[in-house]
Design a protein around this motif. Structure first.
Motif, PDB file in Angstrom:
ATOM      1  N   TRP A   1       0.838  -1.198   0.000  1.00  7.30           N
ATOM      2  CA  TRP A   1       0.000   0.000   0.000  1.00  7.30           C
ATOM      3  C   TRP A   1       0.876   1.252   0.000  1.00  7.30           C
ATOM      4  O   TRP A   1       0.615   2.212  -0.735  1.00  7.30           O
ATOM      5  N   THR A   2       1.930   1.256   0.809  1.00  7.49           N
ATOM      6  CA  THR A   2       2.832   2.408   0.879  1.00  7.49           C
ATOM      7  C   THR A   2       3.530   2.631  -0.460  1.00  7.49           C
ATOM      8  O   THR A   2       3.671   3.769  -0.912  1.00  7.49           O
ATOM      9  N   ALA A   3       3.948   1.550  -1.115  1.00  4.24           N
ATOM     10  CA  ALA A   3       4.593   1.679  -2.428  1.00  4.24           C
ATOM     11  C   ALA A   3       3.620   2.282  -3.448  1.00  4.24           C
ATOM     12  O   ALA A   3       4.004   3.162  -4.232  1.00  4.24           O
ATOM     13  N   ARG A   4       2.363   1.841  -3.426  1.00  3.18           N
ATOM     14  CA  ARG A   4       1.359   2.411  -4.340  1.00  3.18           C
ATOM     15  C   ARG A   4       1.140   3.894  -4.054  1.00  3.18           C
ATOM     16  O   ARG A   4       1.037   4.715  -4.965  1.00  3.18           O
ATOM     17  N   LYS A   5       1.070   4.239  -2.773  1.00  9.45           N
ATOM     18  CA  LYS A   5       0.852   5.630  -2.386  1.00  9.45           C
ATOM     19  C   LYS A   5       1.980   6.517  -2.911  1.00  9.45           C
ATOM     20  O   LYS A   5       1.734   7.543  -3.541  1.00  9.45           O
ATOM     21  N   TYR A   6       3.223   6.107  -2.695  1.00  8.41           N
ATOM     22  CA  TYR A   6       4.343   6.934  -3.148  1.00  8.41           C
ATOM     23  C   TYR A   6       4.453   6.961  -4.672  1.00  8.41           C
ATOM     24  O   TYR A   6       4.880   7.966  -5.244  1.00  8.41           O
ATOM     25  N   ALA A   7       4.071   5.888  -5.349  1.00  6.75           N
ATOM     26  CA  ALA A   7       4.056   5.901  -6.820  1.00  6.75           C
ATOM     27  C   ALA A   7       3.043   6.926  -7.320  1.00  6.75           C
ATOM     28  O   ALA A   7       3.320   7.670  -8.273  1.00  6.75           O
ATOM     29  N   LEU A   8       1.884   6.989  -6.684  1.00  8.84           N
ATOM     30  CA  LEU A   8       0.891   8.005  -7.046  1.00  8.84           C
ATOM     31  C   LEU A   8       1.433   9.403  -6.786  1.00  8.84           C
ATOM     32  O   LEU A   8       1.287  10.304  -7.615  1.00  8.84           O
ATOM     33  N   TRP A   9       2.051   9.598  -5.628  1.00 11.00           N
ATOM     34  CA  TRP A   9       2.591  10.914  -5.296  1.00 11.00           C
ATOM     35  C   TRP A   9       3.658  11.325  -6.307  1.00 11.00           C
ATOM     36  O   TRP A   9       3.706  12.472  -6.732  1.00 11.00           O
ATOM     37  N   ASP A  10       4.529  10.375  -6.682  1.00 14.77           N
ATOM     38  CA  ASP A  10       5.579  10.681  -7.664  1.00 14.77           C
ATOM     39  C   ASP A  10       4.984  11.063  -9.013  1.00 14.77           C
ATOM     40  O   ASP A  10       5.577  11.832  -9.763  1.00 14.77           O
ATOM     41  N   ALA A  11       3.813  10.513  -9.324  1.00 17.69           N
ATOM     42  CA  ALA A  11       3.133  10.838 -10.582  1.00 17.69           C
ATOM     43  C   ALA A  11       2.303  12.114 -10.464  1.00 17.69           C
ATOM     44  O   ALA A  11       1.608  12.490 -11.401  1.00 17.69           O
ATOM     45  N   GLY A  12       2.362  12.778  -9.302  1.00 17.64           N
ATOM     46  CA  GLY A  12       1.623  14.020  -9.115  1.00 17.64           C
ATOM     47  C   GLY A  12       0.168  13.813  -8.757  1.00 17.64           C
ATOM     48  O   GLY A  12      -0.626  14.741  -8.838  1.00 17.64           O
ATOM     49  N   GLU A  13      -0.204  12.612  -8.358  1.00 14.49           N
ATOM     50  CA  GLU A  13      -1.587  12.321  -7.988  1.00 14.49           C
ATOM     51  C   GLU A  13      -1.686  12.084  -6.486  1.00 14.49           C
ATOM     52  O   GLU A  13      -0.683  11.964  -5.791  1.00 14.49           O
ATOM     53  N   ARG A  14      -2.881  11.997  -6.016  1.00 14.60           N
ATOM     54  CA  ARG A  14      -3.125  11.723  -4.594  1.00 14.60           C
ATOM     55  C   ARG A  14      -4.098  10.567  -4.473  1.00 14.60           C
ATOM     56  O   ARG A  14      -4.890  10.295  -5.382  1.00 14.60           O
ATOM     57  N   LEU A  15      -4.079   9.912  -3.316  1.00 15.52           N
ATOM     58  CA  LEU A  15      -5.028   8.839  -3.042  1.00 15.52           C
ATOM     59  C   LEU A  15      -6.426   9.418  -2.894  1.00 15.52           C
ATOM     60  O   LEU A  15      -6.595  10.541  -2.415  1.00 15.52           O
ATOM     61  N   GLU A  16      -7.393   8.651  -3.295  1.00 16.68           N
ATOM     62  CA  GLU A  16      -8.784   9.063  -3.081  1.00 16.68           C
ATOM     63  C   GLU A  16      -9.072   9.031  -1.582  1.00 16.68           C
ATOM     64  O   GLU A  16      -8.629   8.119  -0.879  1.00 16.68           O
ATOM     65  N   PRO A  17      -9.807  10.004  -1.078  1.00 12.05           N
ATOM     66  CA  PRO A  17     -10.147   9.950   0.343  1.00 12.05           C
ATOM     67  C   PRO A  17     -11.059   8.753   0.615  1.00 12.05           C
ATOM     68  O   PRO A  17     -11.797   8.316  -0.268  1.00 12.05           O
ATOM     69  N   PRO A  18     -11.005   8.205   1.826  1.00 11.78           N
ATOM     70  CA  PRO A  18     -11.864   7.064   2.136  1.00 11.78           C
ATOM     71  C   PRO A  18     -13.336   7.423   1.973  1.00 11.78           C
ATOM     72  O   PRO A  18     -13.759   8.519   2.324  1.00 11.78           O
ATOM     73  N   SER A  19     -14.105   6.493   1.427  1.00 10.41           N
ATOM     74  CA  SER A  19     -15.533   6.746   1.250  1.00 10.41           C
ATOM     75  C   SER A  19     -16.290   5.428   1.279  1.00 10.41           C
ATOM     76  O   SER A  19     -15.708   4.360   1.222  1.00 10.41           O
ATOM     77  N   TYR A  20     -17.603   5.547   1.378  1.00 11.10           N
ATOM     78  CA  TYR A  20     -18.491   4.391   1.341  1.00 11.10           C
ATOM     79  C   TYR A  20     -19.178   4.295  -0.007  1.00 11.10           C
ATOM     80  O   TYR A  20     -20.233   3.714  -0.132  1.00 11.10           O
ATOM     81  N   GLY A  21     -18.570   4.874  -1.018  1.00  8.34           N
ATOM     82  CA  GLY A  21     -19.137   4.864  -2.362  1.00  8.34           C
ATOM     83  C   GLY A  21     -19.184   6.266  -2.916  1.00  8.34           C
ATOM     84  O   GLY A  21     -18.860   7.242  -2.226  1.00  8.34           O
ATOM     85  N   PRO A  22     -19.584   6.403  -4.177  1.00 12.77           N
ATOM     86  CA  PRO A  22     -19.640   7.729  -4.805  1.00 12.77           C
ATOM     87  C   PRO A  22     -20.533   8.687  -4.021  1.00 12.77           C
ATOM     88  O   PRO A  22     -21.672   8.368  -3.694  1.00 12.77           O
ATOM     89  N   GLY A  23     -19.988   9.827  -3.676  1.00  9.13           N
ATOM     90  CA  GLY A  23     -20.764  10.841  -2.965  1.00  9.13           C
ATOM     91  C   GLY A  23     -20.992  10.545  -1.494  1.00  9.13           C
ATOM     92  O   GLY A  23     -21.813  11.195  -0.857  1.00  9.13           O
ATOM     93  N   LYS A  24     -20.270   9.556  -0.935  1.00 10.30           N
ATOM     94  CA  LYS A  24     -20.441   9.212   0.481  1.00 10.30           C
ATOM     95  C   LYS A  24     -19.085   9.205   1.190  1.00 10.30           C
ATOM     96  O   LYS A  24     -18.553   8.152   1.552  1.00 10.30           O
ATOM     97  N   PRO A  25     -18.503  10.403   1.414  1.00  7.30           N
ATOM     98  CA  PRO A  25     -17.196  10.473   2.071  1.00  7.30           C
ATOM     99  C   PRO A  25     -17.281  10.051   3.538  1.00  7.30           C
ATOM    100  O   PRO A  25     -18.303  10.263   4.198  1.00  7.30           O
ATOM    101  N   CYS A  26     -16.208   9.444   4.028  1.00 10.52           N
ATOM    102  CA  CYS A  26     -16.177   8.995   5.426  1.00 10.52           C
ATOM    103  C   CYS A  26     -16.248  10.144   6.416  1.00 10.52           C
ATOM    104  O   CYS A  26     -16.560   9.938   7.583  1.00 10.52           O
ATOM    105  N   SER A  27     -15.961  11.356   5.961  1.00 14.45           N
ATOM    106  CA  SER A  27     -16.050  12.501   6.864  1.00 14.45           C
ATOM    107  C   SER A  27     -17.497  12.810   7.230  1.00 14.45           C
ATOM    108  O   SER A  27     -17.752  13.464   8.238  1.00 14.45           O
ATOM    109  N   ARG A  28     -18.443  12.336   6.432  1.00 12.53           N
ATOM    110  CA  ARG A  28     -19.851  12.631   6.689  1.00 12.53           C
ATOM    111  C   ARG A  28     -20.680  11.369   6.920  1.00 12.53           C
ATOM    112  O   ARG A  28     -21.655  11.386   7.664  1.00 12.53           O
TER     113      ARG A  28
END
Length: 152
Positions: A97-124
């Motif tokens: 998981w850490t290797a995937r995260k840093y590969a995304l960061w190196d490509a200028g992308e970020r991980l998707e925030p945790p969610s329970y599906g489209p339009g359902k972020p874990c923050s809410r």
């Protein structure tokens, strides 16, 4: 059963070996730096996380590399006796998981925030023990799931 192997660390100026059990980094044996001259010049640490509790890790110092290696191997036998394959898999999953995260960061992308599906972020939204995902900002939904949450 895999054997313990040592690999010289390229990240250290002093003598330092990482110890592996198969593909899992399980410890280190290294020459200490910055310590007083009348103390042991070698140190070792045994254990890995995740997959074990940090209190299970052991470490100490030794007068020679051979003493540090022997002490490490004794500590490893105790540590290994309490491990399951699932413990090693937790470490591998975190490494991958850490290797995937840093590969995304190196490509200028970020991980998707945790969610329970489209339009359902874990923050809410939250997932109730009954299995339903509900909006934490809706008082009626919260009150409906309180018995499930407090019962679990």
């Amino acid at each position: 059963m895999p054997a313990l192997t040592r690999r010289r660390s390229a990240d250290h100026r002093h003598k330092c070996w990482h110890v592996y059990y198969g593909d899992v980094h399980v410890g280190t044996i290294a020459e200490r730096s910055g310590n007083p001259h009348d103390t042991d010049p070698w140190e070792w640490s045994c254990g890995f996380y995740p997959g074990s509790h940090p209190r299970e890790h052991q470490s100490d110092t030794a007068a020679t590399f051979e003493e540090a290696r022997a002490d490490f191997e004794r500590a490893w036998q105790v540590f290994l006796s309490k491990r399951t394959e699932a413990d090693f898999q937790k470490w591998r999953d975190e490494r991958d998981w850490t290797a995937r995260k840093y590969a995304l960061w190196d490509a200028g992308e970020r991980l998707e925030p945790p969610s329970y599906g489209p339009g359902k972020p874990c923050s809410r939204f939250r997932k109730c023990p009954c299995g339903e995902v509900f909006d934490m900002h809706g008082p009626d939904a919260v009150l409906m799931h309180v018995p499930h949450i407090t019962g679990a």
